[in-house]
Design an enzyme around this catalytic site. Structure first.
Site, PDB file in Angstrom:
ATOM      1  CE  LYS A 189      21.635  45.146  47.406  1.00 53.18           C
ATOM      2  NZ  LYS A 189      22.597  46.233  47.713  1.00 53.18           N
ATOM      3  CB  SER A 243      34.913  45.363  49.193  1.00 48.37           C
ATOM      4  OG  SER A 243      33.954  44.671  49.971  1.00 48.37           O
ATOM      5  CD  GLU A 265      36.111  43.525  39.117  1.00 51.03           C
ATOM      6  OE1 GLU A 265      36.873  43.892  40.054  1.00 51.03           O
ATOM      7  OE2 GLU A 265      35.394  44.301  38.479  1.00 51.03           O
ATOM      8  CB  CYS A 300      37.809  47.440  40.809  1.00 46.91           C
ATOM      9  SG  CYS A 300      37.447  47.202  39.071  1.00 46.91           S
ATOM     10  CD  GLU A 397      39.752  48.244  46.188  1.00 46.20           C
ATOM     11  OE1 GLU A 397      39.711  48.216  44.945  1.00 46.20           O
ATOM     12  OE2 GLU A 397      39.021  47.552  46.919  1.00 46.20           O
TER      13      GLU A 397
END
Length: 495
Positions: A189, A243, A265, A300, A397
C-alpha cells in the site's frame, strides 16, 4: 549520463498507470473512485490513481491468502524463489530511468538522486534478500539423545506493507525484499502522494516470475485502504514506515482485530553532535548540512538537530550556512538541481508553519525561511540558531529543510539534549577520541549511531528505532524476523 537526457521530453512521452494490481492483473477500484496524482514541482496532474477502499482490500487479501495457501510461492524451493527474486531485481535495474522519472515526477526529488541513490539501492536490496534465501539455515537445539528439537522459521502468511512518500521505491524495497524472501504473500500500500513506482513494480514482479496473487498493490488513502488493512482479520502482519501518529493507529488496529504483528519505523528528530575535537570540522559541517537538506529534509532520520560544542559553534554554523546557501533548489528534472520540491502543498504549508513557530518562540533565523515563489512546492534551505531544547522546532518532526542548532558545553550535556525527545531513530557524534565516541554511542537512545559520519550504512546493517520511533528492524537478516514465525518441533526418539 543523466545530464545529456532531456527529462522533460521523457516525461511528456511517459505512459503512466494508476490502477491497482491484484492477482496478476491491473484493475480499477471496485467503486471506480480515483484521486489526482499531482506533480509537486508544477502543480499539474500526472494521472488519476485508483482510490482503493475496504472492498478492494477484501479482494486483495482473499487473492493473497489463496496464493499463500496454495504453496505456489510459500513452499517453492528456496533456490527457485531466489532465482525469481533476483530476476525481479535485475528488471528494476533494467528500468532504472523509467522508475527514476516516475519517482521524481511523483514526489519532487531531484532526478539525479532518484538515479544515483533510490534506484540502485532498491535493486541492491531486492537482490541481497534473493541471495539470502538459500543461505539462511534453521536450527537444531541441544537435546538429550532421546529427542531432536527442530527450530524453524516459517512465513507468516499475508503481509501488508504500508510505505511512505519520501523514498517511495526504496522504502518499499526494504519491505518487499524480506517479505517475499521469507515466502509470504504481499499487499503493498503506497502513500497516496507517491503511488506510481509501486504500481510499476507489480508489472516487473510478474515478468520476473513471481506468481499471481503473491505481489499485490493497493493505492488509496491511508484512512481508507490503510485502515482496512490494519483492521483486516486475515492480514497476518503490517509493516509500516511513516509518522509516529499513524504508527500508533496501526497498534490500535491490531488490538481491535486479530492481534496481527506490527512492525514500525516511525518518526525521528535525529541529533547530530559535533564536538570540538572532531577530526575535520569542515567535513562535519558539510555532512550536517546535507544531513538535513538532502531530499528536501523529507528523511525520517534527517539530522534536524545540530548540537555543537560551544567553543566551535560559530565556526561550524558558518560553514553549514555556506553549504546550505550554495545548494541549488529548483526543477527536479534538471540534472544539476540539488534540492527539489516538497511532496505536496499540504507538506509545504506544514513546514512553513514550523518556520513561523521557530520565529515566534525566539529562535534566530540565520538562513532561508521562505517559500520560493512560483507554481511548485519549493522551500529554501533554512537554519535556525540559538535554539533551546524546549522549543517546538527542537522537539517535533518537521520533515522539511529546517535545521535547529543548539549549543552544548560538553559531551554529557550534548547527549542529554540529544535524548530529550520522544524519538530515537538515529544519532551521530563527531570526535577523534574513541573513548568519547564509545561513551556517546552507548548513551544515545537511538537505533543507529554514526561516528564521524552521517547517514552511512549498508543493506547488511539493520535500521530501526528506539522509543516512539518504532520497533523492529529493516535491512539485514534481522528484517526476516518480522516476517516469519518461529516454530519448535520436538521429536521423541525413544530410549
Amino acid at each position: 549520463m543523466s545530464a545529456s537526457i532531456d527529462w522533460h521530453a521523457r516525461a511528456a512521452a511517459l505512459s503512466i498507470n494508476g490502477q491497482a494490481f491484484i492477482g496478476g492483473h491491473y484493475l480499477p477500484s471496485l467503486s471506480g473512485s480515483t484521486f489526482a496524482c499531482v506533480n509537486p514541482a508544477t502543480g499539474k496532474v500526472l494521472t488519476q490513481v485508483a482510490a482503493c477502499e475496504a472492498e478492494d482490500v477484501d479482494r486483495a487479501v482473499a487473492v493473497a491468502r489463496k496464493a499463500f495457501e496454495s504453496g505456489v510461492w510459500s513452499r517453492m524451493a528456496p533456490r527457485e524463489r531466489k532465482t525469481r527474486l533476483a530476476a525481479f531485481a535485475d528488471l528494476i535495474s533494467a528500468h532504472t530511468e523509467e522508475l527514476a522519472l516516475l519517482e521524481t515526477l511523483d514526489m519532487g526529488k531531484p532526478i539525479r538522486d532518484s538515479l544515483a541513490v533510490d534506484l540502485p539501492l532498491s535493486a541492491q536490496c531486492i537482490r541481497w534478500y534473493a541471495e539470502a534465501i538459500d543461505k539462511v539455515y534453521d536450527e537444531i537445539a541441544p537435546t538429550p539423545p532421546t529427542a531432536i528439537s527442530l527450530i524453524r522459521r516459517e512465513p507468516l502468511g499475508v503481509v501488508a506493507a504500508v510505505v511512505p512518500w519520501n523514498f517511495p521505491l526504496l522504502m518499499a524495497a526494504w519491505k518487499i525484499g524480506p517479505i517475499l524472501a521469507a515466502g509470504n504473500s504481499l499487499i503493498l500500500k503506497p502513500a497516496e502522494q507517491s503511488s506510481l513506482t509501486a504500481i510499476k513494480l507489480a508489472e516487473l514482479a510478474t515478468q520476473a516470475g513471481i506468481p499471481d496473487g503473491v505481489f499485490n498493490v493497493l493505492p488509496g488513502y491511508g484512512e481508507k485502504a490503510g485502515r482496512a488493512l490494519g483492521l483486516h482479520m486475515d492480514v497476518d502482519a503490517v509493516a509500516f514506515t511513516g509518522s509516529t501518529e499513524v504508527g500508533k493507529y496501526f497498534l490500535q488496529y491490531s488490538g481491535q482485530s486479530n492481534m496481527k504483528r506490527i512492525g514500525l519505523e516511525c518518526g525521528g528528530k535525529s541529533p547530530n553532535i559535533i564536538l570540538a575535537d572532531a577530526p575535520d570540522l569542515d567535513a562535519a559541517a558539510t555532512a550536517a548540512a546535507w544531513g538535513i537538506f538532502y531530499n528536501q529534509g523529507e528523511v525520517c532520520n534527517a539530522g534536524s538537530r545540530l548540537i555543537i560544542e560551544q567553543s566551535v559553534k560559530d565556526q561550524v554554523v558558518e560553514k553549514v550556512m555556506a553549504v546550505g546557501a550554495a545548494i541549488k533548489v529548483g526543477d527536479p528534472l534538471d540534472a544539476t538541481t540539488e534540492m527539489g520540491a516538497m511532496v505536496d502543498a499540504g507538506q509545504t504549508e506544514r513546514v512553513m508553519a514550523y518556520i513561523e513557530k521557530g520565529r515566534a518562540e525566539g529562535a534566530r533565523l540565520r538562513l532561508g525561511g521562505k517559500r520560493i515563489a512560483g507554481e511548485g512546492c519549493f522551500i529554501e534551505a533554512t537554519l535556525f540558531d540559538d535554539v533551546t531544547s524546549g522549543m517546538t522546532i527542537a522537539q517535533e518532526e518537521i520533515f522539511g529543510p529546517v535545521l535547529a542548532t543548539i549549543a552544548a558545553k560538553d559531551l554529557d550535556e550534548a547527549v542529554a539534549i540529544a535524548n530529550d525527545t520522544i524519538y530515537g531513530l538515529a544519532a551521530a557524534v563527531w570526535t577523534r577520541d574513541i573513548n568519547k565516541a564509545f561513551k556517546a554511542s552507548s548513551a544515545l537512545r537511538a537505533g543507529v549511531v554514526w561516528v564521524n559520519c552521517f547517514d552511512h550504512g549498508d543493506i547488511s546493517s539493520p535500521f530501526g528505532g528506539f522509543k516512539q520511533s518504532g520497533f523492529g528492524r529493516d535491512k539485514s537478516l534481522h528484517a526476516l524476523e518480522k516476517y516469519t514465525e518461529l516454530k519448535a518441533t520436538w521429536i521423541h526418539l525413544g530410549n
